[in-house]
Design a protein around this motif. Sequence first.
Motif, short mmCIF file in Angstrom:
data_model
loop_
_atom_site.label_atom_id
_atom_site.label_comp_id
_atom_site.label_asym_id
_atom_site.label_seq_id
_atom_site.Cartn_x
_atom_site.Cartn_y
_atom_site.Cartn_z
N ARG A 1 72.88 -5.79 88.16
CA ARG A 1 73.18 -5.90 86.87
C ARG A 1 71.93 -5.54 86.17
NH1 ARG A 1 73.76 -11.96 85.27
NH2 ARG A 1 72.23 -12.83 86.38
N GLY A 2 71.88 -5.00 84.70
CA GLY A 2 70.78 -4.91 83.94
C GLY A 2 71.10 -4.84 82.61
N VAL A 3 70.06 -4.41 81.63
CA VAL A 3 70.31 -4.35 80.32
C VAL A 3 69.57 -3.15 79.91
CG1 VAL A 3 69.68 -5.49 78.09
CG2 VAL A 3 70.44 -6.87 80.14
N LEU A 4 70.18 -2.43 79.01
CA LEU A 4 69.33 -1.19 78.33
C LEU A 4 69.41 -1.57 76.75
CD1 LEU A 4 71.86 1.46 79.54
CD2 LEU A 4 69.83 0.91 80.58
N TYR B 1 74.58 -4.65 78.06
CA TYR B 1 74.69 -5.00 79.46
C TYR B 1 75.49 -4.21 80.41
CZ TYR B 1 75.58 -8.72 82.96
OH TYR B 1 75.69 -9.49 84.06
N PHE B 2 75.13 -4.14 81.70
CA PHE B 2 75.81 -3.40 82.64
C PHE B 2 75.72 -3.82 84.07
CE2 PHE B 2 71.66 -1.54 82.43
CZ PHE B 2 71.27 -0.99 83.94
N THR B 3 76.66 -3.53 84.84
CA THR B 3 76.86 -3.83 86.32
C THR B 3 76.90 -2.63 86.98
OG1 THR B 3 79.18 -4.12 86.44
CG2 THR B 3 77.92 -6.20 85.68
N ARG B 4 77.16 -2.73 88.29
CA ARG B 4 77.48 -1.53 89.22
C ARG B 4 78.55 -0.76 88.65
NH1 ARG B 4 75.66 -3.02 95.33
NH2 ARG B 4 73.63 -3.87 94.66
N SER B 5 79.55 -1.60 88.08
CA SER B 5 80.87 -0.89 87.73
C SER B 5 81.52 -0.99 86.26
CB SER B 5 82.08 -1.55 88.72
OG SER B 5 81.99 -2.90 88.50
N ASP B 6 80.68 -1.75 85.42
CA ASP B 6 81.15 -1.76 84.31
C ASP B 6 80.16 -2.07 83.43
OD1 ASP B 6 83.16 -1.91 82.19
OD2 ASP B 6 84.10 -3.71 83.17
N PHE B 7 80.16 -1.96 81.90
CA PHE B 7 79.21 -2.33 81.12
C PHE B 7 79.77 -2.82 79.90
CE2 PHE B 7 80.87 1.94 80.04
CZ PHE B 7 80.83 1.92 78.66
N GLU B 8 78.99 -3.43 78.86
CA GLU B 8 79.49 -4.12 77.61
C GLU B 8 78.50 -3.85 76.36
OE1 GLU B 8 81.05 -8.47 75.83
OE2 GLU B 8 80.86 -8.02 77.93
N ASP C 1 78.41 8.47 74.43
CA ASP C 1 79.28 8.19 75.87
C ASP C 1 78.43 7.07 76.62
OD1 ASP C 1 80.41 8.67 78.13
OD2 ASP C 1 80.01 10.90 78.31
N LEU C 2 78.84 5.93 76.47
CA LEU C 2 78.06 5.17 77.25
C LEU C 2 78.41 5.03 78.79
CD1 LEU C 2 78.05 1.99 74.77
CD2 LEU C 2 76.35 3.48 75.46
N ASP C 3 79.62 5.46 79.07
CA ASP C 3 79.94 5.59 80.45
C ASP C 3 78.98 6.26 81.49
OD1 ASP C 3 81.53 4.55 82.51
OD2 ASP C 3 82.61 6.38 82.37
N THR C 4 78.90 7.49 80.78
CA THR C 4 77.90 8.63 81.48
C THR C 4 76.62 7.78 81.24
OG1 THR C 4 79.29 10.22 80.77
CG2 THR C 4 77.21 10.97 81.38
N PHE C 5 76.06 7.36 80.08
CA PHE C 5 74.70 7.13 79.89
C PHE C 5 74.25 5.90 80.96
CE2 PHE C 5 71.25 5.01 77.41
CZ PHE C 5 70.78 6.31 76.95
N VAL C 6 75.05 4.95 81.07
CA VAL C 6 74.88 3.67 81.80
C VAL C 6 75.00 4.34 83.54
CG1 VAL C 6 75.91 1.51 82.93
CG2 VAL C 6 75.60 2.01 80.38
#
Length: 130
Positions: free
Chosen positions: A98-101, A31-38, A51-56
Amino acid sequence: MDAQLLSDDLADQIVTTARTATGDSLRSVTYFTRSDFEQLYLREDLERDADLDTFVGHEWRGFRDTSNAYQSSELGEYRFTVRAFTNGYLLRVTGDRRGVLITTDGLQMQSYEEVADAIEKMLAEDPTSE
């Protein structure tokens, strides 16, 4: 990622929906937003070093670019993206905030459509949206 981005109930609902639609093909759910992910789910046989930060970040920019590029397409409104990779597939369901991968092994296109429809509905109905 200090604060919880979404309720436990919504997180469980997203993972359960993805798992139901994809079965054992499900690899991960983020799950992700413009500024964070989980990352909500990662199949146990997969490495936890992505590397989820770059991926998201790439997927967020990809959503913006895609939405802008196809605003007036005769195909209709943009809904979701499916990407094919050597070792699996990625489904991106994203809204303005927000979104979901979801990553999977191979599936029929209908399965991606079903999970995308369900995720879109969950995100739209969530009262805690940004």
